[in-house]
Design an enzyme around this catalytic site. Structure first.
Site: not given
Ligand code: 5RP
Length: 230
Positions: A42, A44, A94-95, A108, A115
Site C-alpha cells: 500500500g 503507507t 498499513g490498514a 483496500g 498480508e
C-alpha cells in the site's frame, strides 16, 4: 470545485502523506540487522521501503504482494520467497480502518490474504497509518478473496457483497467486498471464515497486532495492542 475547497483537499492530502511517511519512518527504526521482516502493501508501506533501504542493514524480507516485492528489490532490499522462512521477526503493514481495541480492516489494495499470512507469521506485527484510519467502529466494505469455483453460490451466501473491478489476486482469487453491517467484528470474522469458497477476509483481530503507529500532524502516536508473538 471552488478554489478554497481545492486548496483544503490539497492540504489534507499533503498532511496524510506526511503522516504516512512519519509512521513508516518510525516503524523502520524498529528493524535491527539480522531480522527477518514481513513487508505489507500500500501507499503507507511505500514510505517504509525507502526508509528501510536507507538503513543499509542486513535483513531478509518477505513481500505480501508482487508490487511490494518489485519496489523493495528496486531499492536494493533482499526479498525472499515465503517458502524459505518459517517465521518472521517483524511485519509492518498499513490498514484501511483501525478500531479502538485494535481490530483492523485491511485489503483496500486486495492483498489481505497474503498480508494476513505475513502478519500471522511474525513475532511482532506493527501497523502504520495516517490519522484518517482510526474509526469509532469498523464499517463496510470488508474485503474478501473468493475461489472462482462455485462463485455464484458463495456470493449468494455472503450477500450483500459486490465483486471488485480489480485483477485477481496473485493466487488466482476473486476480490469482492462485503457490504453488510459489521456489528461485532469477531462474530462477522467467524461467519466469513466459515463460508465455503471464501479464501480470506480483511478483518484482522487484535491478537494479531502488537503495535499501531499513527501519524498525527508532525508526530507519531504509539498504541500498544499486545498481540502477536507466535
Ligand atoms: C492492502 C492493504 C493496505 O495496507 C491498506 O489498504 C492501506 O493502504 P494505504 O497504506 O495505501 O492506505 O490492506 O491490501
Amino acid at each position: 470545485m471552488s478554489a478554497e475547497r481545492a486548496e483544503r483537499v490539497r492540504a489534507e492530502r499533503e498532511r496524510a502523506e506526511r503522516e504516512k511517511r512519519l509512521a513508516a519512518e518510525a516503524a523502520a527504526e524498529l528493524v535491527a540487522g539480522g531480522m527477518t521482516v514481513g513487508l505489507g502493501t500500500g501507499s503507507t508501506v511505500a514510505y517504509l521501503l525507502p526508509a528501510l533501504a536507507r538503513r543499509r542493514q542486513s535483513i531478509r524480507c518477505v513481500a505480501s504482494s508482487p508490487r511490494t516485492r518489485q519496489a523493495a528489490e528496486e531499492l536494493g532490499l533482499t526479498v525472499e520467497a515465503f517458502g524459505t522462512l518459517d517465521h518472521l521477526d517483524l511485519t509492518i503493514d498499513g490498514a484501511d480502518q483501525i478500531a479502538p481495541g485494535g481490530w483492523l480492516v485491511k485489503g483496500g489494495g486486495a492483498a489481505h490474504t497474503r498480508e494476513k499470512i505475513v502478519a500471522a507469521a511474525a513475532t511482532r506485527f506493527v501497523v502504520i497509518a495516517d490519522s484518517r484510519k482510526p474509526v469509532d467502529a469498523l464499517h463496510p466494505p470488508i474485503p474478501v478473496e473468493l475461489l472462482e469455483f462455485g462463485l455464484p453460490v458463495t456470493l449468494r451466501r455472503l450477500a450483500p457483497v459486490a465483486l471488485r473491478d480489480v485483477p485477481r489476486s496473485p493466487d488466482g482469487g476473486v476480490i469482492a467486498d462485503y457490504h453488510g453491517d459489521v456489528g461485532d467484528p469477531a462474530r462477522l470474522a467467524a461467519r466469513l471464515a466459515a463460508t465455503p469458497g471464501l479464501v480470506e477476509h480483511g478483518l484482522f483481530p487484535p491478537d494479531l497486532v502488537a503495535e499501531i503507529l499513527i501519524g498525527h500532524g508532525d508526530s507519531v502516536e504509539h498504541r500498544t495492542i499486545g498481540g502477536s508473538s507466535r
